[in-house]
Scaffold this motif. Sequence first.
Motif, PDB file in Angstrom:
ATOM      1  N   ASN A   1     -16.072   9.712  -8.093  1.00 41.73           N
ATOM      2  CA  ASN A   1     -16.952   9.862  -6.559  1.00 41.73           C
ATOM      3  C   ASN A   1     -17.629  11.344  -6.888  1.00 41.73           C
ATOM      4  O   ASN A   1     -16.995  12.402  -7.345  1.00 41.73           O
TER       5      ASN A   1
ATOM      6  N   SER B   1      -6.843   3.536  -6.587  1.00 43.83           N
ATOM      7  CA  SER B   1      -7.321   3.946  -5.162  1.00 43.83           C
ATOM      8  C   SER B   1      -9.017   3.840  -5.553  1.00 43.83           C
ATOM      9  O   SER B   1      -9.503   4.762  -6.471  1.00 43.83           O
ATOM     10  N   ASP B   2      -9.822   3.274  -4.481  1.00 46.79           N
ATOM     11  CA  ASP B   2     -11.223   3.631  -4.530  1.00 46.79           C
ATOM     12  C   ASP B   2     -11.402   4.928  -3.421  1.00 46.79           C
ATOM     13  O   ASP B   2     -12.679   5.197  -3.235  1.00 46.79           O
ATOM     14  N   ASP B   3     -10.656   5.546  -2.824  1.00 44.51           N
ATOM     15  CA  ASP B   3     -10.393   6.330  -2.183  1.00 44.51           C
ATOM     16  C   ASP B   3     -11.517   7.554  -2.745  1.00 44.51           C
ATOM     17  O   ASP B   3     -10.954   7.953  -3.929  1.00 44.51           O
ATOM     18  N   ALA B   4     -12.426   7.985  -2.357  1.00 42.86           N
ATOM     19  CA  ALA B   4     -13.158   9.125  -2.686  1.00 42.86           C
ATOM     20  C   ALA B   4     -12.501  10.496  -3.525  1.00 42.86           C
ATOM     21  O   ALA B   4     -12.646  10.780  -4.330  1.00 42.86           O
TER      22      ALA B   4
ATOM     23  N   LYS C   1       0.771  -1.114  -0.027  1.00 37.02           N
ATOM     24  CA  LYS C   1      -0.056  -0.077  -0.209  1.00 37.02           C
ATOM     25  C   LYS C   1       0.950   1.240   0.084  1.00 37.02           C
ATOM     26  O   LYS C   1       0.480   2.358  -0.766  1.00 37.02           O
TER      27      LYS C   1
ATOM     28  N   LEU D   1      -8.485  10.853  -3.295  1.00 38.37           N
ATOM     29  CA  LEU D   1      -7.331  10.435  -3.935  1.00 38.37           C
ATOM     30  C   LEU D   1      -7.459   9.989  -5.364  1.00 38.37           C
ATOM     31  O   LEU D   1      -6.668  10.427  -6.077  1.00 38.37           O
TER      32      LEU D   1
END
Length: 252
Positions: free
Chosen positions: A198, A161-164, A130, A166
């Motif tokens: 997102n 990344s699935d981060d909204a 990661k 980043l």
Amino acid sequence: MATYKKRGYKPKNVEEEIIVDEQESTTAEVFNTLDESASKSEEWVSQNQNYILGFIGVIAVAVLGYLAYNQFVSKPKEISAQNELYYPQQYFNQALESATEKDSLFTLSLNGAEGKYGFLDIIEEYSGTKAANLSSYSAGMAYLNMQKYQEAISYLEDFSSDDAILGALAKGGIGDAFVQLNQPEDALGYYEKAISHNTNDYTTPKFLYKAGVVALELENKGKALAFFERIKEEFSKSEEAKTIDVFIGMSK
């Protein structure tokens, strides 16, 4: 002599007897078939038990190997990579806040200093972790700020990344790089990816605005108008909405 019938006695019907016999015969055949199948299965297992045991052994070894790797290699590697990430991230943060030494600080974040790894070292030495993935994002953003746009695109494309926030910023950063490389079609494509990644009050209006501006440059007023009107309708409190009426007028 008087004759009588026993109470409750009913003469058997011939057809009923035939049906019963057929049912018993069918049941017997089913059990015989099951017995034969079971015997064949037992015979097959007996003939192939070495292969079966070998296959089970391979699976067991694979599972145990995975657990051992995860426990004694993967986890320690991840922890070590996270520890290494602390130092270049400090240089990166300082560069964002600095007014005069941005490039030198971004360079330190990329290459490391005083025996400590930089983002590029972590990507190479801790591939698959990661921390290495996050280093790809930070390296891409560092190169973007240093106006090294091809390098920025390369590293940001490696980031996943699935981060909204980043995830959207990475795709938007690639769009920014393509704008600087005078490739507006590519830029618009990545801005649209950033928008669809997102929906949130931070990245969505930012990249709707940038996508609209690029669409205007490409003389696609219909698409630009759709981007700008979405800002007005859905993100009226955003910074981008303050002057959005001007851009809506330009798109009509």
